[in-house]
Design an enzyme around this catalytic site. Structure first.
Site, PDB file in Angstrom:
ATOM      1  N   HIS A  36     -13.585 -30.411 -25.568  1.00 48.39           N
ATOM      2  CA  HIS A  36     -12.205 -29.967 -25.298  1.00 48.39           C
ATOM      3  C   HIS A  36     -11.276 -30.344 -26.447  1.00 48.39           C
ATOM      4  CE1 HIS A  36     -10.447 -33.867 -23.883  1.00 48.39           C
ATOM      5  NE2 HIS A  36     -11.624 -34.080 -23.326  1.00 48.39           N
TER       6      HIS A  36
ATOM      7  N   ASP B  37     -11.820 -38.819 -27.642  1.00 44.73           N
ATOM      8  CA  ASP B  37     -11.671 -37.970 -26.456  1.00 44.73           C
ATOM      9  C   ASP B  37     -10.667 -36.851 -26.720  1.00 44.73           C
ATOM     10  OD1 ASP B  37     -11.777 -37.016 -23.856  1.00 44.73           O
ATOM     11  OD2 ASP B  37     -10.451 -38.551 -23.049  1.00 44.73           O
TER      12      ASP B  37
ATOM     13  N   GLU C 127      -8.519 -29.615 -20.838  1.00 44.52           N
ATOM     14  CA  GLU C 127      -9.390 -30.370 -19.930  1.00 44.52           C
ATOM     15  C   GLU C 127      -8.653 -31.536 -19.300  1.00 44.52           C
ATOM     16  OE1 GLU C 127     -12.165 -33.570 -18.690  1.00 44.52           O
ATOM     17  OE2 GLU C 127     -10.657 -33.649 -20.266  1.00 44.52           O
ATOM     18  N   GLU C 128      -7.775 -32.177 -20.060  1.00 34.79           N
ATOM     19  CA  GLU C 128      -7.181 -33.429 -19.618  1.00 34.79           C
ATOM     20  C   GLU C 128      -6.256 -33.294 -18.419  1.00 34.79           C
ATOM     21  OE1 GLU C 128      -8.275 -36.101 -20.348  1.00 34.79           O
ATOM     22  OE2 GLU C 128      -8.849 -36.283 -22.443  1.00 34.79           O
TER      23      GLU C 128
ATOM     24  N   ASP D 183     -18.371 -34.777 -24.286  1.00 38.65           N
ATOM     25  CA  ASP D 183     -17.061 -35.305 -23.909  1.00 38.65           C
ATOM     26  C   ASP D 183     -17.188 -36.753 -23.442  1.00 38.65           C
ATOM     27  OD1 ASP D 183     -14.388 -35.570 -23.304  1.00 38.65           O
ATOM     28  OD2 ASP D 183     -14.509 -34.522 -21.386  1.00 38.65           O
TER      29      ASP D 183
ATOM     30  N   HIS E 118      -8.067 -42.565 -23.385  1.00 40.01           N
ATOM     31  CA  HIS E 118      -6.696 -42.262 -22.953  1.00 40.01           C
ATOM     32  C   HIS E 118      -5.668 -43.295 -23.407  1.00 40.01           C
ATOM     33  CE1 HIS E 118      -8.251 -39.652 -19.320  1.00 40.01           C
ATOM     34  NE2 HIS E 118      -8.695 -39.238 -20.501  1.00 40.01           N
TER      35      HIS E 118
END
Length: 454
Positions: A278, A290, A324-325, A352, A422
């Site tokens: 992503h 990520d 995606e997030e 991912d 994140h």
């Protein structure tokens, strides 16, 4: 005599095939470790573009950059697939503190993705610590109403597989605000999904589902050190109040794109094999682990095939999914278009889980295909790839619904992943060049084998 000769010939053919596959994998790994552009691509995505939160200028730049880079590879087709995505903006840096006597004690927090803001002057209310949504519900509305709920369930360090630890407690981040709001809470603070103790809050999406906007309560993550300190204070100050302020906003959906490139199959162009990651990322760091890593590794699969002059039987398609997030709109759109166009996807692989050393694959397939893939394990052993396990493949490839499709997730070493996940330290310097390239080679090797034997 004829039967014996046939057996000898068959064994010779199988041996030749084994040797040929060993030679091909050796070429793939050599090329990935000496010629691949994936680390340079990631450098550009991270350091020249930065975070790529859906709907942001960075996301738009990421789309244009990856499309341009794929166009330099000599693929048969490179194009954009339009998709509408959420636009959420974090706003000013968040603030949180408690006052104990004359002392103001601050805590590192960050708004959870898609959260609403606090009032402009901030929110100040008594804080109530719980370990789970079940504990929250057991307290009931009478004890929850008017409180800020502090979800403080750590990731379980006993689980060797860290994604298992993550999955066992992420519900408090994804559903905590909704559940607490229904019981009359005025805000939520959630312990960061992180196995180590540090001062970095980790964001992630909170899901209000169908809760009306006016009934949504603000939600933020607190660092693990902050969570430990706040919990300790509550043990001696049970009537403590917390102040926090965040100014995030959500706007109308905006247009964005999945970025797609493909090599047309030489024998079965109508059969499609997807590899992807992503392109969007959270906004605290630059999304290198990520999932910038997964994107450039997926691009490198096609780059390696072109460099090695490998002409796949089936169409090989790289898809860089948007959003995606905080919505999975890109993966959903791709799946919808594939169904609408009656495309026959036979294989899909997603990366991912970070750019760490590859260890194997999680495989979602029928028993026949699982056995076939597992039979190639000895080819991967020289590269320290040993995990061939049934399991979830990936969020963005999940919506692809072709009959009998095989779905695979790259399985890197996961021990350090949640140190960065994140958070503000998810930056380019956290990615090791060699580990990233080994992951790309591992993905290309499985793509090659599945293409050759299907």
């Amino acid at each position: 005599m004829k039967k014996a000769l046939f057996i000898v010939l068959l064994q010779s053919t199988l041996c030749f095939s084994q040797n040929a596959d060993e030679a091909m994998l050796k070429q793939i790994y050599k090329s990935a470790l000496t010629e691949s552009h994936c680390y340079g691509w990631l450098d550009d995505l991270s350091n020249k573009i930065g975070h790529r939160l859906s709907g942001s200028a960075g996301a738009e730049k990421g789309v244009l950059y990856t499309k341009q880079q794929m166009e330099t590879l000599g693929l048969d087709k490179v194009y954009l697939q339009e998709v509408m995505v959420p636009k959420w903006v974090r706003g000013e840096k968040e603030v949180a503190y408690v006052t104990v006597g004359k002392n103001k004690i601050t805590f590192p927090i960050c708004a959870l993705g898609l959260s609403v803001a606090t009032p402009k002057t901030g929110l100040n209310a008594p804080i109530l610590e719980v370990k789970s949504i079940e504990e929250l519900k057991a307290l009931g509305a009478e004890k929850v109403k008017g409180k800020i709920i502090f979800f403080n369930r750590p990731m379980n360090p006993e689980f060797i597989e860290t994604f298992h630890a993550y999955g066992s407690c992420v519900d408090q981040r994804s559903s905590g605000a909704r559940e607490a709001g229904e019981l009359g809470a005025v805000g939520v603070i959630v312990r960061s999904m992180n196995l180590r103790l540090d001062d970095l809050p980790h964001t992630g999406m909170t899901n209000y589902k169908d809760t009306p906007i006016e009934k949504r309560i603000p939600a933020a993550a607190i660092s693990t050190n902050g969570a430990e300190a706040l919990s300790k204070l509550l043990k001696t100050n049970s009537n403590l109040s917390l102040y926090f302020k965040q100014s995030c906003e959500i706007f109308a959906d905006v247009k964005s794109y999945n970025v797609i490139g493909e090599i047309k199959g030489s024998e079965h162009p109508e059969r499609i094999m997807v590899v992807g990651g992503h392109l969007d990322s959270w906004d605290l760091g630059d999304g290198s682990q990520d999932d910038g890593a997964g994107c450039v590794q997926s691009m490198a699969v096609l780059e390696l095939f072109k460099k090695l002059d490998y002409h796949p039987k089936n169409t090989i398609r790289v898809v860089l999914f948007m959003n995606e997030e905080n919505g999975v709109k890109g993966g959903t759109k791709y799946g919808e278009e594939a169904t609408k166009n009656i495309e026959n996807h036979i294989f899909a692989m997603e990366s991912d889980s970070g750019g760490f050393s590859p260890r194997g694959f999680s495989i979602d397939s029928d028993e026949i295909n699982f056995t076939k893939i597992a039979s190639w394990k000895n080819l991967f052993e020289p590269y320290l790839i040993h995990i061939f396990a049934k399991g979830h493949s990936g969020t963005d490839i999940e919506p692809i619904k072709s009959e009998n499709i095989v779905k695979v997730g790259l399985h890197p070493d996961s021990q350090r992943y949640f140190d960065y996940h994140h958070a503000a330290n998810d930056t380019f310097d956290a990615v090791n060049k060699r580990e990233l390239e080994l992951g790309a080679a591992t993905m290309a090797s499985l793509m090659y084998l599945f293409d050759k034997y299907n």
